[in-house]
Design an enzyme around this catalytic site. Structure first.
Site, mmCIF file in Angstrom:
data_model
loop_
_atom_site.group_PDB
_atom_site.id
_atom_site.type_symbol
_atom_site.label_atom_id
_atom_site.label_comp_id
_atom_site.label_asym_id
_atom_site.label_seq_id
_atom_site.Cartn_x
_atom_site.Cartn_y
_atom_site.Cartn_z
ATOM 1 N N ARG A 258 0.846 -1.187 0.000
ATOM 2 C CA ARG A 258 0.000 0.000 0.000
ATOM 3 C C ARG A 258 0.881 1.236 0.000
ATOM 4 O O ARG A 258 1.840 1.321 0.770
ATOM 5 C CB ARG A 258 -0.926 0.023 1.224
ATOM 6 C CG ARG A 258 -2.047 -1.017 1.138
ATOM 7 C CD ARG A 258 -2.956 -0.959 2.334
ATOM 8 N NE ARG A 258 -3.950 -2.027 2.271
ATOM 9 C CZ ARG A 258 -4.673 -2.448 3.308
ATOM 10 N NH1 ARG A 258 -4.495 -1.892 4.489
ATOM 11 N NH2 ARG A 258 -5.558 -3.413 3.180
ATOM 12 N N ARG A 273 2.551 0.947 10.219
ATOM 13 C CA ARG A 273 1.968 1.307 8.932
ATOM 14 C C ARG A 273 3.085 1.326 7.897
ATOM 15 O O ARG A 273 3.867 2.268 7.836
ATOM 16 C CB ARG A 273 1.280 2.670 9.014
ATOM 17 C CG ARG A 273 0.365 2.981 7.831
ATOM 18 C CD ARG A 273 -0.269 4.348 7.982
ATOM 19 N NE ARG A 273 -1.161 4.427 9.120
ATOM 20 C CZ ARG A 273 -2.445 4.090 9.109
ATOM 21 N NH1 ARG A 273 -2.993 3.652 7.990
ATOM 22 N NH2 ARG A 273 -3.189 4.196 10.190
ATOM 23 N N GLU A 345 -5.886 -1.361 15.675
ATOM 24 C CA GLU A 345 -6.512 -2.326 14.770
ATOM 25 C C GLU A 345 -5.531 -3.404 14.324
ATOM 26 O O GLU A 345 -4.389 -3.117 13.962
ATOM 27 C CB GLU A 345 -7.043 -1.595 13.535
ATOM 28 C CG GLU A 345 -7.694 -2.522 12.503
ATOM 29 C CD GLU A 345 -7.845 -1.868 11.141
ATOM 30 O OE1 GLU A 345 -7.895 -2.615 10.151
ATOM 31 O OE2 GLU A 345 -7.884 -0.626 11.068
ATOM 32 N N SER A 348 -9.899 -6.453 10.332
ATOM 33 C CA SER A 348 -11.228 -5.972 9.947
ATOM 34 C C SER A 348 -11.952 -7.113 9.251
ATOM 35 O O SER A 348 -11.371 -7.777 8.385
ATOM 36 C CB SER A 348 -11.134 -4.788 8.981
ATOM 37 O OG SER A 348 -10.730 -3.613 9.637
ATOM 38 N N ARG A 387 1.538 -6.664 12.650
ATOM 39 C CA ARG A 387 0.909 -6.096 13.850
ATOM 40 C C ARG A 387 0.812 -7.136 14.964
ATOM 41 O O ARG A 387 0.901 -6.791 16.148
ATOM 42 C CB ARG A 387 -0.450 -5.504 13.504
ATOM 43 C CG ARG A 387 -0.324 -4.282 12.595
ATOM 44 C CD ARG A 387 -1.582 -3.451 12.507
ATOM 45 N NE ARG A 387 -1.346 -2.253 11.695
ATOM 46 C CZ ARG A 387 -2.171 -1.215 11.625
ATOM 47 N NH1 ARG A 387 -3.302 -1.225 12.318
ATOM 48 N NH2 ARG A 387 -1.866 -0.177 10.874
#
Length: 422
Positions: A258, A273, A345, A348, A387
């Site tokens: 990303r 990130r 987070e 999801s 993570r």
């Protein structure tokens, strides 16, 4: 993608649904394009009928020897043929415009999604485990020199990490444990998909056209996947499955990419990130009647990973203003990070209903012989490997700087119980 017939039948309901997404008067431009498209189709069909009628009369005039009528009718046929071609082209152009507009609009919300404008309006629905108090808790990048950002920056730039030694092995152990759990206990089929995909695959799951700037594209047109949701969901693109084939449940461990174009300045320290990261993904393709239950099943699969690792977490239901573009309902799982003294987070889990299936033209044929219907698609992190590494290190840190390895990972670590990270 939305069904224009549904919008046409009840534009007020569609506008109300889009208003929850912050989009006003969404139906008007769509209905205008739809009307122009349908008018062009009608004009084409009318001209085609007139062309056919004139063609019959051409033959009759030829047979009767009426040369004047023959020439007039032949000219009329040519004119109508040109009209048909022009109107068919107009219809194709309006159809393309309509599809392009529909592609930019987000999914509608499930009725139980809480209304809100930002993450502050999300609703916590579960909390598992109590965070262990850690005096002077360190963040993951202060616990070890084996997560090397300086060398990675020299190689690739910012938002990359080079991981060495036992920390690299711990990262690999986490991914292997997640895959084994999802395959052996949760009944998912393991897949090794491509990480380079075509435009249509990205469009099918909703990354294009809206999120092009957040993705990487090669010079020859392939896209690097932002998550294996893209190839896994597109396995059924263009297919008409048998009802007995459902549900299909897939899992994959892949690199993900990303650009984080929309996240400038956020989480610049550490691994939270990154431009390149790894994730174990879950994707389900289901019958419409079972997708809501499937979402809860997938959520439990992701929660089970954290519970097995002994990590405190909380589960929240996202509000309308924080739910992603393609999702009808999303649950986020946030893991406790002592170094930040907050939940972050790590997964999801989203139900997209038929939103992606319409874009991909993925259907199933009912066993009772009814006409094909669109499948429902769901995706969820099971979970983000980097993570999880952060969470394991920070929650397992000891006063001497070492890290306790969760029991379920020790078999993958050659029996190592504690990592001396300093």
């Amino acid at each position: 993608m939305h069904d224009i017939r549904t919008i046409r039948d009840n534009p007020e309901a569609f506008d109300a649904a889009m208003a929850l997404r912050g989009i006003s008067n969404a139906s008007a431009p769509l209905l205008a394009l739809d009307e122009a498209r349908r008018a062009a189709i009608h004009a084409s069909e009318t001209a085609k009928a007139q062309q056919n009628a004139a063609s019959k009369q051409v033959g009759q005039a030829k047979a009767s020897g009426d040369d004047a009528a023959f020439e007039r009718l032949r000219a009329e046929v040519a004119q109508k043929k040109a009209e048909v071609a022009d109107q068919e082209q107009a219809a194709r152009e309006k159809d393309a415009e309509l599809i392009a507009q529909l592609m930019t609009l987000p999914n509608t919300m499930a009725p139980d999604v809480p209304e809100g404008t930002s993450e502050d309006d999300n609703v916590e629905i579960k909390r598992h485990g109590d965070p262990t108090p850690i005096a002077n808790a360190k963040e993951h990048y202060d616990l070890t020199a084996d997560i090397d950002f300086e060398t990675a920056a020299r190689l690739s730039g910012s938002r990359f990490a080079l991981i060495r030694g036992q920390i690299a092995r711990l990262h690999r152990a986490l991914a292997q444990f997640m895959l084994d759990t999802h395959v052996d206990q949760n009944g998912l089929t393991e897949v090794i998909p491509p990480v380079l995909v075509k435009d249509e695959a990205m469009r099918g799951t909703g990354q294009l056209p809206k999120f092009a700037e957040d993705s990487y594209q090669t010079t020859n047109g392939w896209w690097l996947i932002p998550t294996s949701e893209v190839p896994l969901t597109n396995i059924v693109a263009g297919e008409t499955l048998s009802e007995s084939d459902l549900p299909k449940r897939f899992t994959a461990h892949t690199l993900c990419f990303r650009s984080e174009a929309g996240s400038a300045g956020k989480d610049t320290a550490g691994m939270l990130r990154q431009h390149q990261f790894e994730k174990v993904e879950m994707v389900s393709i289901t019958h419409p009647d079972t997708s809501d239950d499937e979402q809860l099943r997938m959520l439990a699969c992701a929660e089970g990973i954290l519970e097995a690792l002994g990590l405190p977490y909380r589960t929240i239901k996202l509000c309308t203003g924080d739910t992603g573009f393609g999702a009808r309902r999303t649950f986020d799982i946030e893991v406790w990070l002592p170094g930040q003294n907050r939940y972050r987070e790590i997964s999801s889990v989203s139900n997209c209903w038929d939103f992606q299936a319409r874009r991909m033209n993925a259907r199933f044929k009912p066993s009772d012989g009814g006409k094909p219907q669109f499948v429902h698609t769901l995706n969820g992190s099971g979970v983000a490997v980097g993570r999880a590494l952060i969470a394991v290190m920070e929650n397992g840190q000891q006063p001497d700087g070492s890290v306790v390895v969760p029991e379920v990972l020790r078999g993958y670590m050659g029996g190592v119980e504690v990592l001396a990270t300093s």
